[in-house]
Write a protein that holds these residues in place. Structure first.
Motif, PDB file in Angstrom:
ATOM      1  N   ASN A 636       0.840  -1.191   0.000  1.00 48.93           N
ATOM      2  CA  ASN A 636       0.000   0.000   0.000  1.00 48.93           C
ATOM      3  C   ASN A 636       0.882   1.252   0.000  1.00 48.93           C
ATOM      4  O   ASN A 636       1.559   1.551   0.980  1.00 48.93           O
ATOM      5  N   GLY A 652      -4.401   2.915   5.912  1.00 49.04           N
ATOM      6  CA  GLY A 652      -5.082   1.745   5.380  1.00 49.04           C
ATOM      7  C   GLY A 652      -6.120   2.134   4.346  1.00 49.04           C
ATOM      8  O   GLY A 652      -6.814   3.147   4.499  1.00 49.04           O
ATOM      9  N   ARG A 695      -9.779  -4.136   3.370  1.00 48.95           N
ATOM     10  CA  ARG A 695      -8.851  -3.068   3.743  1.00 48.95           C
ATOM     11  C   ARG A 695      -7.471  -3.669   3.965  1.00 48.95           C
ATOM     12  O   ARG A 695      -7.347  -4.777   4.489  1.00 48.95           O
ATOM     13  N   GLY A 697      -3.334  -2.602   5.314  1.00 46.12           N
ATOM     14  CA  GLY A 697      -2.443  -1.614   5.900  1.00 46.12           C
ATOM     15  C   GLY A 697      -1.227  -1.424   5.004  1.00 46.12           C
ATOM     16  O   GLY A 697      -1.339  -1.074   3.843  1.00 46.12           O
ATOM     17  N   GLU A 700      -0.302  -6.714   2.333  1.00 46.81           N
ATOM     18  CA  GLU A 700      -1.071  -7.939   2.423  1.00 46.81           C
ATOM     19  C   GLU A 700      -0.608  -8.866   1.313  1.00 46.81           C
ATOM     20  O   GLU A 700      -0.146  -8.413   0.255  1.00 46.81           O
TER      21      GLU A 700
END
Length: 714
Positions: A636, A652, A695, A697, A700
């Motif tokens: 992210n 997030g 969602r 952070g 993932e």
């Protein structure tokens, strides 16, 4: 010697580096002995799960009780041995240990005793250090490196339980006009060392990069053999910058360097946060079989401002490390100064290294794969501009930046092909090759690409690609004209204003532009004719004035081809975009340009490929897989400071839709999220596994395991 005398160490395997996957580096300053807390560093290495360390030992300054004349000892050393203590601390945690040496400068007493050690300017004067008066820059081609540095490395290996020597700033700084350098250059070339401004037409300037490469290659081979002669498992690793390993002979790298390191310690200014992952892609495009570590500073990295003994934004540091290892780089953090005056960097390092530990087994079992490759042409761009050939990569490849940003925004995983390794074996790893703007392509390069497309590969190329040969000589026609289905009418013109491209005919590339008759064009355009058997989904609207406002309108209908597509008999496709779309996208970030680039790749790919991610913000995607599993990494990068460092926090975002192709002959066994540790509900649609993440952070990983079709799950 009064060095710490460790217990006899067991013989270590020659491939110890295979388990050196998380690195702690401590770079000492002269006043550190007696001030630093070894217990603190032991705790950091334990908490971060580091399994390898790099510790300052000697070279410019010794942090152990050296016995070598003119090997300057830290004035604070006294009877202490901070290097030896850190070696013992690392070994207590069963870590690999690398000793750092820095041979780039000497003190005045060494210069007086050995004037031949110094680099000389064109007038024959010793070169004083640019940042610290009273010390002097060394010549990399004389006895200082070949004899003195060799003996320092051998002393460390004899007296301490280390696995490697790491040399920083060893290649020299500018041309040294020492007697050793002048004699060696003349003997090799029959020429005198080049003088004055760099002149690409001067034979001496032409010969210098190759001579320098040969000299440096011999030197690092000498160093590696010198330490292996004492202990067979020990290796000598020179710091090679950002994939500058290309500056050494390939055969030597293959013989001496089982792993490589990238010294790009963080981003600065307007550098994109995905630059960390780009380093990994570039490394693989040069040496696909070598593990590579990414050196990351805990402080800010700026080209002008220097705050080496500082702490940067924790989120920024963590993002750099995580994006690096998601794209295949081993995490390595470096802290300047062993005395710690600010501990705010510790937890971000622990967290980032902890994320790596959680996915390490998957990374070890799998290989990064992609259907799309981007040609990385920066070495030839530097050579064409008259820059030294040893300067491999710059941050000025705006075309490369633009296509990278466009594919990342589109959620398409991709790799690099190095422009010095355009081979059939390389291209066969991919289904689509994207060339944002590689004007310099050799006839051999064009032949390889042509035959690959003939056999089913797809090509997306833009602007001036293949309009010159590898040495920069202009061609009268595109080298890839027959592949792209275009003929050159006139070379690039511009800058132009009010340039637009109109949607013409019916084509899949029109899909993002419902409601538009035309979109923004370029600032530099190439005039081409489309060959028979092609389609022209976009044509240039002939230029018109941008002032007065009353005169800003088109006088003529769309005419010249702006985008030319072609279906090839072998099943491949090609797209040619006749303007500076990639660099313009990077400069202005207009979504129409990014969508056209990504759309061209999807059309050439005939779909989304092995994995596709869609959702808000910006995520960097990498696919790690083997025959039994696939791991889709989502880093992210969404942040108000994404395009201007430094991050202040991890924000997030979601939801994200992840789509993975089911391999032929396989069916889904299990789908899990490795970071959150949860099962991931999934559906199978048209041969693809579909997963929605509400969602994420910082990171993932969607982990899909496969079993053979018809095989029962356990």
């Amino acid at each position: 010697m009064t060095a710490v005398d460790p217990a006899p160490a067991p013989a270590r395997p020659l491939n110890w580096w295979e388990t050196a996957t998380r690195w702690t580096q401590v770079t000492f300053t002269e006043d550190d002995p007696g001030r630093m807390d070894i217990g603190f560093w032991t705790d950091v290495m334990r908490r971060s799960r580091s399994n390898a360390s790099c510790i300052s030992a000697g070279g410019y300054m010794a942090f152990y009780p050296t016995q070598i004349p003119f090997h300057y000892r830290s004035t604070a050393l006294g009877d202490s041995d901070p290097f030896g203590e850190m070696v013992e601390a690392s070994r207590s945690l069963d870590m690999a240990v690398m000793a750092r040496v820095d041979p780039h400068a000497i003190h005045a007493d060494a210069l007086a005793a050995h004037p031949e050690w110094a680099a000389l300017d064109q007038d024959g004067n010793p070169v004083e250090h640019w940042a610290f008066p009273g010390i002097y820059v060394t010549c990399p081609f004389g006895t200082y490196n070949r004899e003195f540095t060799t003996e320092v490395a051998r002393e460390i290996v004899r007296e301490y339980d280390v696995d490697a020597i790491f040399a920083n700033r060893w290649q020299g700084h500018g041309i040294s006009y020492s007697e050793a350098a002048k004699r060696s250059f003349f003997d090799a070339t029959g020429l005198h060392l080049p003088r004055g401004p760099r002149d690409p037409d001067d034979p001496a300037w032409q010969a210098y990069p190759g001579w320098r490469r040969q000299q440096l290659s011999e030197l690092v081979g000498l160093w590696d053999n010198a330490v292996k002669d004492l202990k067979p498992h020990v290796r000598f690793f020179p710091n090679l910058g950002s994939v500058a390993v290309q500056d050494l002979e390939r055969a030597l790298v293959e013989e001496h360097y089982p792993m490589l390191f990238i010294d790009r310690q963080g981003r600065h200014g307007n550098e994109a946060p995905w630059s960390a992952g780009r380093n990994g892609k570039r490394s693989r495009s040069v040496f696909r079989d070598r593990p590579v570590g990414l050196i990351t500073s805990v402080g800010p990295e700026e080209p002008v401002h220097r705050w080496k003994d500082s702490v940067g934004s924790p989120a920024e540091t963590q993002a750099w490390i995580v994006d690096g290892f998601a794209q295949g780089l081993l995490p390595w953090f470096t802290k300047f100064k062993g005395e710690v005056l600010d501990t705010r960097w510790v937890q971000p390092i622990v967290d980032a290294f902890g994320l790596h530990e959680r996915v390490e087994d998957l990374l070890a079992r799998t290989t990064i794969r992609a259907d799309v490759a981007v040609l990385d042409p920066t070495r030839r761009m530097a050579a064409k501009a008259g820059a030294p050939l040893e300067v491999m990569y710059t941050d000025n490849d705006l075309h490369g930046h633009g296509v990278y940003q466009a594919l990342l925004e589109a959620g398409l995983p991709f790799e690099f092909v190095n422009d010095q390794r355009i081979t059939r074996a390389e291209l066969d790893l991919f289904r689509v090759l994207v060339i944002a703007n590689a004007e310099l392509l050799s006839d051999a390069d064009c032949t390889v690409i042509r035959e690959w497309v003939r056999d089913g590969g797809s090509l997306v190329a833009a602007f001036e690609t293949s309009l010159a040969d590898a040495e920069g000589a202009p061609r009268s026609e595109f080298g890839l004209a027959d592949v792209l289905g275009v003929r050159l009418r006139s070379r690039a013109r511009g800058p132009v204003k009010n340039n637009y491209v109109a949607l013409t005919g019916q084509h899949e590339l029109h899909e993002p532009y419902a409601g538009a008759q035309r979109i923004i064009g370029g600032t530099r355009v190439v005039e081409v004719e489309a060959a028979d058997g092609t389609q022209v989904p976009f044509r240039f609207v002939p230029d018109y004035p941008d002032l007065p406002m009353e005169e800003v309108y088109a006088r003529e209908a769309p005419r010249d081809p702006a985008v030319v597509t072609r279906e090839h008999a072998g099943g491949g496709r090609s797209v040619y975009l006749a303007f500076d779309i990639a660099s313009l996208f990077w400069e202005s970030l207009q979504p129409d340009h990014g969508q056209l680039l990504a759309g061209a790749v999807r059309w050439a790919l005939r779909g989304d490929g092995r994995a596709q991610v869609s959702g808000p913000g910006m995520v960097d995607v990498a696919v790690h897989e083997n025959d039994r599993e696939s791991g889709v990494f989502l880093v992210n990068l969404t942040n108000p400071f994404t395009m201007r460092g430094a991050y202040r926090e991890v924000i997030g975002t979601g939801p994200y839709a992840v789509s993975v192709t089911v391999p032929e002959g396989k069916q889904v066994d299990e789908v899990r999220l490795l970071i959150s540790g949860a099962d991931a509900p999934s559906t199978i649609t048209d041969g693809r596994v579909e997963v929605v993440l509400d969602r994420i952070g910082q990171l993932e990983v969607v982990h899909v395991t496969w079993r053979d079709a018809g095989e029962d799950s356990e």
